[in-house]
Scaffold this motif. Sequence first.
Motif, PDB file in Angstrom:
ATOM      1  N   ASN A  80       0.855  -1.183   0.000  1.00  0.00           N
ATOM      2  CA  ASN A  80       0.000   0.000   0.000  1.00  0.00           C
ATOM      3  C   ASN A  80       0.898   1.242   0.000  1.00  0.00           C
ATOM      4  OD1 ASN A  80      -1.760   2.091   0.474  1.00  0.00           O
ATOM      5  ND2 ASN A  80      -2.722   1.183   2.279  1.00  0.00           N
ATOM      6  N   LYS A  81       0.863   2.013  -1.068  1.00  0.00           N
ATOM      7  CA  LYS A  81       1.766   3.170  -1.204  1.00  0.00           C
ATOM      8  C   LYS A  81       1.620   4.149  -0.042  1.00  0.00           C
ATOM      9  CE  LYS A  81       2.255   3.034  -6.230  1.00  0.00           C
ATOM     10  NZ  LYS A  81       2.060   3.764  -7.498  1.00  0.00           N
ATOM     11  N   GLU A  82       0.410   4.229   0.524  1.00  0.00           N
ATOM     12  CA  GLU A  82       0.191   5.139   1.637  1.00  0.00           C
ATOM     13  C   GLU A  82       0.924   4.683   2.897  1.00  0.00           C
ATOM     14  OE1 GLU A  82      -3.981   5.565   2.159  1.00  0.00           O
ATOM     15  OE2 GLU A  82      -4.320   6.468   0.188  1.00  0.00           O
ATOM     16  N   SER A  83       1.299   3.398   2.948  1.00  0.00           N
ATOM     17  CA  SER A  83       1.988   2.849   4.127  1.00  0.00           C
ATOM     18  C   SER A  83       3.492   2.704   3.906  1.00  0.00           C
ATOM     19  CB  SER A  83       1.395   1.477   4.481  1.00  0.00           C
ATOM     20  OG  SER A  83       0.012   1.563   4.724  1.00  0.00           O
ATOM     21  N   LEU A  84       4.012   3.321   2.856  1.00  0.00           N
ATOM     22  CA  LEU A  84       5.422   3.149   2.515  1.00  0.00           C
ATOM     23  C   LEU A  84       6.335   3.677   3.621  1.00  0.00           C
ATOM     24  CD1 LEU A  84       7.110   1.959   0.277  1.00  0.00           C
ATOM     25  CD2 LEU A  84       7.246   4.221  -0.786  1.00  0.00           C
ATOM     26  N   THR A  85       5.930   4.772   4.267  1.00  0.00           N
ATOM     27  CA  THR A  85       6.729   5.306   5.378  1.00  0.00           C
ATOM     28  C   THR A  85       6.783   4.312   6.530  1.00  0.00           C
ATOM     29  OG1 THR A  85       6.108   7.571   4.791  1.00  0.00           O
ATOM     30  CG2 THR A  85       6.984   7.218   7.006  1.00  0.00           C
ATOM     31  N   ASP A  86       5.635   3.693   6.829  1.00  0.00           N
ATOM     32  CA  ASP A  86       5.596   2.676   7.885  1.00  0.00           C
ATOM     33  C   ASP A  86       6.470   1.479   7.524  1.00  0.00           C
ATOM     34  OD1 ASP A  86       3.844   4.219   9.355  1.00  0.00           O
ATOM     35  OD2 ASP A  86       2.058   3.247   8.522  1.00  0.00           O
ATOM     36  N   ALA A  87       6.491   1.129   6.231  1.00  0.00           N
ATOM     37  CA  ALA A  87       7.324   0.018   5.769  1.00  0.00           C
ATOM     38  C   ALA A  87       8.801   0.339   5.987  1.00  0.00           C
ATOM     39  CB  ALA A  87       7.059  -0.258   4.290  1.00  0.00           C
ATOM     40  N   THR A  88       9.182   1.570   5.659  1.00  0.00           N
ATOM     41  CA  THR A  88      10.573   2.002   5.858  1.00  0.00           C
ATOM     42  C   THR A  88      10.944   1.965   7.331  1.00  0.00           C
ATOM     43  OG1 THR A  88      10.370   3.447   3.920  1.00  0.00           O
ATOM     44  CG2 THR A  88      12.233   3.848   5.386  1.00  0.00           C
ATOM     45  N   ASP A  89      10.018   2.405   8.182  1.00  0.00           N
ATOM     46  CA  ASP A  89      10.270   2.386   9.633  1.00  0.00           C
ATOM     47  C   ASP A  89      10.452   0.948  10.129  1.00  0.00           C
ATOM     48  OD1 ASP A  89      10.029   5.115   9.677  1.00  0.00           O
ATOM     49  OD2 ASP A  89       7.954   5.129  10.409  1.00  0.00           O
ATOM     50  N   ALA A  90       9.642   0.026   9.584  1.00  0.00           N
ATOM     51  CA  ALA A  90       9.748  -1.377   9.988  1.00  0.00           C
ATOM     52  C   ALA A  90      11.111  -1.947   9.607  1.00  0.00           C
ATOM     53  CB  ALA A  90       8.628  -2.187   9.347  1.00  0.00           C
ATOM     54  N   LEU A  91      11.612  -1.570   8.436  1.00  0.00           N
ATOM     55  CA  LEU A  91      12.923  -2.060   8.015  1.00  0.00           C
ATOM     56  C   LEU A  91      14.047  -1.466   8.859  1.00  0.00           C
ATOM     57  CD1 LEU A  91      12.493  -2.114   4.135  1.00  0.00           C
ATOM     58  CD2 LEU A  91      12.888  -4.072   5.624  1.00  0.00           C
ATOM     59  N   GLU A  92      13.877  -0.234   9.287  1.00  0.00           N
ATOM     60  CA  GLU A  92      14.871   0.371  10.191  1.00  0.00           C
ATOM     61  C   GLU A  92      14.905  -0.388  11.516  1.00  0.00           C
ATOM     62  OE1 GLU A  92      17.075   2.732   9.647  1.00  0.00           O
ATOM     63  OE2 GLU A  92      16.421   3.041   7.576  1.00  0.00           O
ATOM     64  N   LEU A  93      13.726  -0.751  12.029  1.00  0.00           N
ATOM     65  CA  LEU A  93      13.667  -1.540  13.262  1.00  0.00           C
ATOM     66  C   LEU A  93      14.290  -2.927  13.046  1.00  0.00           C
ATOM     67  CD1 LEU A  93      10.065  -0.603  14.443  1.00  0.00           C
ATOM     68  CD2 LEU A  93      12.192  -0.061  15.642  1.00  0.00           C
ATOM     69  N   ALA A  94      14.093  -3.482  11.847  1.00  0.00           N
ATOM     70  CA  ALA A  94      14.700  -4.783  11.522  1.00  0.00           C
ATOM     71  C   ALA A  94      16.215  -4.692  11.583  1.00  0.00           C
ATOM     72  CB  ALA A  94      14.254  -5.228  10.134  1.00  0.00           C
ATOM     73  N   GLN A  95      16.767  -3.583  11.068  1.00  0.00           N
ATOM     74  CA  GLN A  95      18.217  -3.395  11.118  1.00  0.00           C
ATOM     75  C   GLN A  95      18.709  -3.263  12.551  1.00  0.00           C
ATOM     76  OE1 GLN A  95      20.667  -1.103   8.378  1.00  0.00           O
ATOM     77  NE2 GLN A  95      18.796  -0.438   7.353  1.00  0.00           N
ATOM     78  N   THR A  96      17.971  -2.527  13.352  1.00  0.00           N
ATOM     79  CA  THR A  96      18.349  -2.343  14.760  1.00  0.00           C
ATOM     80  C   THR A  96      18.417  -3.686  15.489  1.00  0.00           C
ATOM     81  OG1 THR A  96      17.326  -0.144  14.795  1.00  0.00           O
ATOM     82  CG2 THR A  96      17.717  -1.202  16.920  1.00  0.00           C
ATOM     83  N   CYS A  97      17.427  -4.552  15.229  1.00  0.00           N
ATOM     84  CA  CYS A  97      17.417  -5.875  15.859  1.00  0.00           C
ATOM     85  C   CYS A  97      18.543  -6.742  15.315  1.00  0.00           C
ATOM     86  CB  CYS A  97      16.075  -6.558  15.623  1.00  0.00           C
ATOM     87  SG  CYS A  97      14.706  -5.751  16.485  1.00  0.00           S
ATOM     88  N   CYS A  98      18.818  -6.590  14.049  1.00  0.00           N
ATOM     89  CA  CYS A  98      19.885  -7.384  13.429  1.00  0.00           C
ATOM     90  C   CYS A  98      21.237  -7.054  14.062  1.00  0.00           C
ATOM     91  CB  CYS A  98      19.916  -7.115  11.922  1.00  0.00           C
ATOM     92  SG  CYS A  98      20.883  -8.318  11.006  1.00  0.00           S
ATOM     93  N   ASP A  99      21.425  -5.786  14.440  1.00  0.00           N
ATOM     94  CA  ASP A  99      22.672  -5.382  15.101  1.00  0.00           C
ATOM     95  C   ASP A  99      22.907  -6.161  16.401  1.00  0.00           C
ATOM     96  OD1 ASP A  99      23.228  -3.509  13.161  1.00  0.00           O
ATOM     97  OD2 ASP A  99      22.301  -1.839  14.232  1.00  0.00           O
TER      98      ASP A  99
END
Length: 478
Positions: free
Chosen positions: A193-212
């Motif tokens: 959903n293009k309207e949720s693209l910002t939320d998707a980006t935020d989720a990937l940032e959280l994924a990176q944080t956990c990966c660290d």
Amino acid sequence: NRKMADVYAQVEQLTNEATKLSESENTSEALDKFQSALRLAKECRQLGDIYGTCLFNAGVCMVTLERYNEAMDTLKELLSIWMNALESEEQEKIRMFADAHSHMATCCHAQHRLGEAVAHLRQALVAYEAMKPNNKSDIATICHQLALRLQEQSRYSEALDFIQRVLECAREAGDYRLVSMTYKEKAVILARNKESLTDATDALELAQTCCDKIGEKLTQSLTYSSLADTYISLKMTDKAEVCYNKALDALRKANNSQTTDGREGEASLLQNIGAARNLMENYDGSVSFHREAMDAYASLGQRQKQMHCMLNLGFAYTKLKRYGEAAAVLLEACDLSETCHDKEMEFSVLENLGTAQYCDRKFAEAVGSFQKALCTISQLTGVTQTDEMSERIVRKLTDAITMREKEKTTKAINPSASSSLSQSNQGNSEDAEVATESRVTAEASNKHHTTDDHVNGGPSASHTTATVQDNEEEEEEE
């Protein structure tokens, strides 16, 4: 009683031998032992639990060997004789009951029976929740599998509900890999959903944080690589490159480079970093990565992947106007293609080679390469866009023939001009370059070697069967 004791001893011995074989990945031999134990246990139905355990072990081996129909028949028998397992207080029996449903889901998924896979995963979840105490990691893993299967059926709202539950359980269990992968799946769903693209980006940032926070470096490397693949699919190439570099750093810290898997993993990441830089048009910065990956695959004897890297390198050289170097590496790739029997790759190499030769004003050579590419199209199987490919090559071939004949005519009229044809007035040179950009465009084959997008499901002590799908992605740039 003596007979039962003898049978029990034989079954136990066979099971122990089979378990050791299974742990050393001799699955076929292990299955033979488990089936021998199964036949003995079947003679004495009083050994109900032993018989059930033999069924379970045999079924798991069958799943590992991808003998899914046999596995399902075996596991169904187990589930039927242990249908009241949840009412018992035997925790090991409940666990095997749950694991059996998880493995049934694996079989159903392999046969594209997604509805049945979801039903078995739900049964597995109920069983894991019935255990005392229940294991949050088991529950998180099954919920993650449910989210993936529901996502495949476009049931995104239900998938997000399970994703939220995974995050809660995996955090409690301290499973940072699972948390990271789950945030990734959440991002993929939200990005639809293009309207949720910002939320998707935020989720990937959280994924990176956990990966660290993942302590085991090899696991961390695989997780970063998977996140990078997701960034590529979302066309966030700059972030993908960051994750690929982190994956490469973690892999090198894992001291895994001496193994074949480690060397191949490193080659794959080098290839992906180069491909990501191609996509960002950082061609100068991509060259060294293409070369390293190419050499690594060559040392491993993986010629097809070596060709992918050569194709990417040739494309980068062409974009940098280093046409001679592009032609040299692509000619080498042509020689390799004859031994790989990959006509689609051979076509791509020939098209890129013709482009480099055309740009280098070697029109006669370009004509030859485009003609070979045109002949290769008729030998392609399973490719649906052959008409478009033929039209593109015919257009390029026509341009090359036109320039070749023009060159011949110029030489016939003024022989002394042959050595300076490519250096004739600047206006003509620029016109030729514009024509090259608009008509004879190099086709990039930026191959991304993807990592597993699935977290292994269905823990079952030492007999867990994990299904790993290596899914490979392609990004093409024209």
